[in-house]
Design a protein around this motif. Structure first.
Motif, PDB file in Angstrom:
ATOM      1  N   VAL A 400       0.660  -1.228   0.054  1.00  0.00           N
ATOM      2  CA  VAL A 400       0.034   0.068   0.030  1.00  0.00           C
ATOM      3  C   VAL A 400       0.868   1.072  -0.070  1.00  0.00           C
ATOM      4  O   VAL A 400       1.873   1.269   0.772  1.00  0.00           O
ATOM      5  CB  VAL A 400      -1.048   0.052   1.168  1.00  0.00           C
ATOM      6  CG1 VAL A 400      -1.782   1.426   1.210  1.00  0.00           C
ATOM      7  CG2 VAL A 400      -2.018  -1.409   1.247  1.00  0.00           C
ATOM      8  N   TYR A 423      -3.241  -0.317   8.244  1.00  0.00           N
ATOM      9  CA  TYR A 423      -2.318  -1.136   7.196  1.00  0.00           C
ATOM     10  C   TYR A 423      -1.193  -1.757   7.869  1.00  0.00           C
ATOM     11  O   TYR A 423      -0.560  -2.538   7.313  1.00  0.00           O
ATOM     12  CB  TYR A 423      -2.112  -0.347   5.955  1.00  0.00           C
ATOM     13  CG  TYR A 423      -3.393  -0.256   5.358  1.00  0.00           C
ATOM     14  CD1 TYR A 423      -4.318  -1.426   4.941  1.00  0.00           C
ATOM     15  CD2 TYR A 423      -3.698   1.163   4.723  1.00  0.00           C
ATOM     16  CE1 TYR A 423      -5.552  -1.127   4.296  1.00  0.00           C
ATOM     17  CE2 TYR A 423      -4.937   1.140   4.021  1.00  0.00           C
ATOM     18  CZ  TYR A 423      -5.667   0.034   3.548  1.00  0.00           C
ATOM     19  OH  TYR A 423      -6.899   0.198   2.955  1.00  0.00           O
ATOM     20  N   TYR A 440      -0.397  -6.676   4.993  1.00  0.00           N
ATOM     21  CA  TYR A 440       0.031  -5.423   4.287  1.00  0.00           C
ATOM     22  C   TYR A 440       1.389  -4.862   4.747  1.00  0.00           C
ATOM     23  O   TYR A 440       2.067  -5.137   5.691  1.00  0.00           O
ATOM     24  CB  TYR A 440      -1.076  -4.318   4.666  1.00  0.00           C
ATOM     25  CG  TYR A 440      -2.657  -4.527   4.664  1.00  0.00           C
ATOM     26  CD1 TYR A 440      -2.923  -4.614   3.079  1.00  0.00           C
ATOM     27  CD2 TYR A 440      -3.282  -5.034   5.503  1.00  0.00           C
ATOM     28  CE1 TYR A 440      -4.136  -4.793   2.829  1.00  0.00           C
ATOM     29  CE2 TYR A 440      -4.536  -5.446   5.196  1.00  0.00           C
ATOM     30  CZ  TYR A 440      -5.211  -5.074   3.925  1.00  0.00           C
ATOM     31  OH  TYR A 440      -6.405  -5.444   3.750  1.00  0.00           O
ATOM     32  N   TYR A 442       3.080  -0.861   4.272  1.00  0.00           N
ATOM     33  CA  TYR A 442       2.516   0.415   4.036  1.00  0.00           C
ATOM     34  C   TYR A 442       3.937   1.398   3.820  1.00  0.00           C
ATOM     35  O   TYR A 442       4.838   1.266   4.392  1.00  0.00           O
ATOM     36  CB  TYR A 442       1.698   0.723   5.410  1.00  0.00           C
ATOM     37  CG  TYR A 442       1.119   2.153   5.283  1.00  0.00           C
ATOM     38  CD1 TYR A 442       0.104   2.530   4.351  1.00  0.00           C
ATOM     39  CD2 TYR A 442       1.737   3.165   5.769  1.00  0.00           C
ATOM     40  CE1 TYR A 442      -0.499   3.802   4.440  1.00  0.00           C
ATOM     41  CE2 TYR A 442       1.461   4.727   5.797  1.00  0.00           C
ATOM     42  CZ  TYR A 442       0.343   4.817   5.073  1.00  0.00           C
ATOM     43  OH  TYR A 442      -0.096   6.168   4.999  1.00  0.00           O
ATOM     44  N   LEU A 465      -1.824  -1.140  -3.992  1.00  0.00           N
ATOM     45  CA  LEU A 465      -2.965  -0.508  -3.755  1.00  0.00           C
ATOM     46  C   LEU A 465      -2.358   1.310  -3.571  1.00  0.00           C
ATOM     47  O   LEU A 465      -1.444   1.406  -2.655  1.00  0.00           O
ATOM     48  CB  LEU A 465      -3.674  -0.806  -2.577  1.00  0.00           C
ATOM     49  CG  LEU A 465      -4.711   0.081  -2.078  1.00  0.00           C
ATOM     50  CD1 LEU A 465      -5.945   0.325  -3.106  1.00  0.00           C
ATOM     51  CD2 LEU A 465      -5.428  -0.279  -0.711  1.00  0.00           C
ATOM     52  N   ALA A 656      -9.152  -2.636   0.228  1.00  0.00           N
ATOM     53  CA  ALA A 656      -7.740  -3.348  -0.311  1.00  0.00           C
ATOM     54  C   ALA A 656      -7.833  -4.709  -0.997  1.00  0.00           C
ATOM     55  O   ALA A 656      -7.247  -5.066  -1.868  1.00  0.00           O
ATOM     56  CB  ALA A 656      -6.835  -3.344   1.047  1.00  0.00           C
ATOM     57  N   THR A 660      -7.425  -5.109  -5.021  1.00  0.00           N
ATOM     58  CA  THR A 660      -6.030  -5.923  -5.381  1.00  0.00           C
ATOM     59  C   THR A 660      -6.256  -7.338  -5.822  1.00  0.00           C
ATOM     60  O   THR A 660      -5.282  -8.051  -5.890  1.00  0.00           O
ATOM     61  CB  THR A 660      -5.117  -5.658  -4.140  1.00  0.00           C
ATOM     62  OG1 THR A 660      -5.462  -6.256  -2.998  1.00  0.00           O
ATOM     63  CG2 THR A 660      -4.926  -4.185  -3.923  1.00  0.00           C
TER      64      THR A 660
END
Length: 764
Positions: A400, A423, A440, A442, A465, A656, A660
């Protein structure tokens, strides 16, 4: 066992016009005879009575001779016309019993003929019956052999019929046909009998005599009989499609009988075959596969036999490895026998794969196989329908990247800090959680230039994302990179907020052509409400139940959501709602059948207010190229949206996943589908590898020289079930060894071919 359908007419003329002409000419002698009779005046004279006495003695003989001559003249012309018309006499009472015949042999080699019947494959019975017919071919007979499914696996998908041997006359043609039939193979595809009978008629010639059509088949009820009106296994349109197909089949048979032809249907399938099949595989709760995380699935299995089955087992193997996971199958009821085409007995197997299932990211496959109980091995006659493969793209993390600004009225927490907390979770503190690994990764982009540089590096460091909150790109290069990122398959999540005017958003993201819009709907001016002490004057989302919700709306609108979302519904104090266009005034730029999903759709609406029948769009989704976007008409911080304890974290997580999620519909295909893939433009040595080995070059869909980081390839000959692979090499940017990539695709046959019940002869 054979079923004889006699020809409808008993005789026919190949050239009836010549016969009509002969009939007309046959009247000429009669006209000449009538016109040649002269009228005479009677005159009596002395010797007349002697002549009259002689004529009376021979009058009867002379009259008979004159009529006989006239009849012979007429018959000669009639026979001449009849000979030129070439009459054909047929008799449906005998089966292949006439000399100088025209024999059309149609053989069923669909995948249901792989089934075992009394320890012998049905396809072997088909070959045996074909051998008997071909041995009866005489020196003057003509022969045509047609297969219901094209046997060439390397060049066709097998869904169309194939002329194995065109029109041939005599023993040599029959001998050649026997060799071809002996080496005939089945295909992993259902038979299309309508096309097969049309192909048969195309092979017929007007000069054919004594036409005999022999159809050798397992006579599946699903192919030959009209299906029931109720749905099979709850699949919409299944019964209606079979119903229409059986009507077309009936019409084609009538056309053949009227040619005229005698039709013999040879049933080699038996009357009571049983089969188990894997119908469907779904991930429970919409889960996505991640490295180190468990995966839960619901597998629908079916019993197509007329006896209940207890004690079956479902085996799951990963990447065809030795390690298997076994799950018990609930008792399977017998298929319904009260209707012509039975409804199978259905059960659902709950599959829970452990965290250690996927140890690395990338392309993986699952093979799910239902096995009959040891005490009843005859419950499963067809192995192919008992197996189903699933292709998955397993991810290690979702990367992300966010560019945010905080609302003017926010006093507590910056938007970027809130996103990082959602995230990153416990990883942000530097400690690895004891449970499964995080989903995730980030990173924040502090400004436009930083975001542009990060997008330019996405080939080496992929972005899954991109989140924009309260920002509008103005840099032309950044906008170009942003569009390219989404077009190539990236996910975009946008919160409008109080720092983005509709004019600025339209200038950056709106386009005249619907297919070129990053912004799916236009945006209205901001509406802000003052916060009151009672906390009741806010805008509210409509979270009532929806019949067919958008995937992102489903967690908030299903009946189970009432237990948690209504405890703390989101409170919205400011919004920029979306303007829903008039569908009649703005037709889609793509044909409906070409769109996998709409270019623009409403995910959630605001609750209707006074004077409104339907609430205004609050959250909308769009599609741009291969990528998708979600737009939210409020902020991500407390400026306009009170951060509810439950709604916003769930919404960010679901967004998300939805944006994705790999396009697994493109990875899980059926026989006859098209394999499509988007791969890096730098890729070399692109090949498609079918099950069993070998390699072919797929067709490149993206034009050569196109300025894009990813290109599209496709391959349209999927005629084998199993795991197909797309392989390619990506040269290293640093000059090192090229990366070899293997992406897997699962190709499955129609599971309803496992419905082996044969149609009764009386019904046919």
């Amino acid at each position: 066992m054979s079923l004889l359908l006699p020809p409808l007419p008993l005789a026919a003329l190949l050239t009836w016009q010549l016969f009509a002409m002969g009939g007309a000419l046959a009247s000429v002698p009669i006209l000449i005879h009538l016109l040649s009779r002269r009228k005479v005046r009677r005159v009596d004279w002395a010797a007349m009575h002697w002549l009259l006495a002689a004529m009376k003695r021979h009058q009867r003989r002379l009259r008979m001779e004159n009529w006989l001559i006239l009849l012979l003249r007429v018959l000669a012309i009639v026979l001449l016309g009849l000979a030129l018309a070439r009459p054909v006499l047929t008799d449906g009472a005998g089966v292949l019993g006439r000399q100088k015949r025209s024999v059309y042999l149609v053989l069923d080699n669909s995948y249901s003929t792989q089934a075992k019947l009394d320890a012998r494959a049905v396809i072997d019975r088909v070959k045996h019956e074909a051998e008997l017919v071909l041995e009866s071919i005489g020196p003057d007979d003509s022969t045509v052999v047609i297969l219901t499914n094209d046997p060439d696996e390397d060049a066709t998908h097998g869904l169309d019929p194939h002329v194995l041997m065109g029109r041939s006359v005599g023993d040599e043609g029959a001998a050649r046909a026997r060799e071809m039939v002996a080496s005939m193979r089945t295909r992993d595809a259902p038979a299309n009998w309508v096309k097969a009978l049309r192909t048969l008629q195309e092979q017929m010639r007007t000069e054919d005599v004594n036409r005999h059509v022999v159809l050798v088949t397992d006579l599946q009820a699903k192919d030959w009989l009209r299906a029931p009106r109720e749905r099979l296994d709850g699949v919409e349109g299944e019964a209606e499609a079979t119903d229409a197909s059986s009507d077309r089949l009936r019409k084609e048979l009538i056309h053949i009988l009227r040619r005229p032809s005698a039709v013999t249907v040879v049933d080699v399938g038996g009357q009571d075959r049983r089969d188990l099949a894997v119908l469907k595989v779904e991930r429970r709760g919409g889960q996505d596969p991640f490295v180190g995380r468990a995966l839960r699935m619901a597998v629908t299995v079916a019993n197509f036999g007329r006896e209940a089955v207890s004690g079956a087992q479902l085996d799951v193997r990963v990447d065809d490895g030795d390690r298997r996971h076994a799950f018990p199958v609930p008792d399977l009821p017998a298929a319904s026998a009260s209707i012509r085409v039975p409804k199978p007995g259905i059960a659902t197997v709950q599959v829970d794969l452990p965290r250690s299932t996927f140890r690395g990211p990338g392309s993986h496959t699952l093979r799910l196989t239902i096995t009959p109980p040891r005490s009843d091995p005859g419950a499963d006659a067809l192995a192919l329908s008992s197996e189903r493969r699933v292709a998955l793209k397993v991810r290690r993390r979702v990367q992300v990247v966010a560019w945010t600004r905080t609302s003017d009225s926010e006093k507590q927490m910056e938007a970027e800090s809130y996103l990082r907390g959602i995230y990153e979770g416990e990883v942000a503190s530097g400690t690895q959680p004891a449970g499964p690994p995080p989903r995730y990764a980030y990173e924040a982009a502090p400004g436009e230039d930083a975001l542009r540089r990060r997008l330019e590096q996405r080939a080496a460091q992929p972005i899954d994302l991109l989140v924009l909150a309260n920002v509008v790109p103005r840099n032309a290069k950044l906008l170009a990179e942003l569009r390219a990122y989404v077009r190539e398959g990236g996910g975009l999540l946008v919160f409008t907020g109080d720092r983005c005017t509709p004019a600025a958003l339209h200038s950056a993201f709106w386009a005249e052509e619907a297919s070129d819009r990053l912004l799916p709907f236009q945006i209205a001016s901001a509406q802000i409400r003052e916060r009151d002490a009672a906390d009741t004057g806010h805008f509210a989302l409509d979270l009532s139940f929806q019949e067919a919700p958008h995937p992102l709306a489903e967690p908030f609108t299903n009946v189970k959501a009432d237990d948690w979302i209504k405890r703390a519904p989101p409170k919205i104090w400011g919004r920029t709602h979306f303007i829903e266009p008039d569908e009649a005034a703005t037709p889609p730029t793509e044909p409906a059948e070409a769109r996998k999903e709409p270019l623009a759709s409403v995910v959630l609406r605001f609750r209707p207010e006074a004077g409104q029948d339907v609430g205004l769009p609050a959250v909308v989704a769009g599609r741009y190229g291969s990528g998708r976007s979600v737009w939210v008409g409020t902020s991500i911080d407390n400026g306009w949206l009170d951060r509810s304890v439950l709604f916003l974290p769930v919404f960010l997580d679901e967004s998300a996943m939805v944006l994705t999620r790999p396009a697994e519909d493109g990875r899980n295909l059926s026989i006859g589908d098209i394999l499509r893939a988007s791969i890096p433009a730098r890729a070399e040595q692109v090949r498609v590898v079918p099950p069993g080995g070998g390699a072919v070059s797929p067709r490149r869909r993206t034009a050569e020289g196109a300025t894009t980081s990813r290109v599209e390839y496709e391959h349209d000959v999927l005629g084998r079930s199993g795991v197909w692979a797309l392989t390619y090499e990506v040269p290293s940017l640093t000059g090192g060894e090229a990366e070899k990539v293997r992406e897997q695709f699962a190709v499955n046959p129609d599971p309803y071919e496992g419905l082996l019940l044969a149609a009764s002869h009386d019904a046919v």
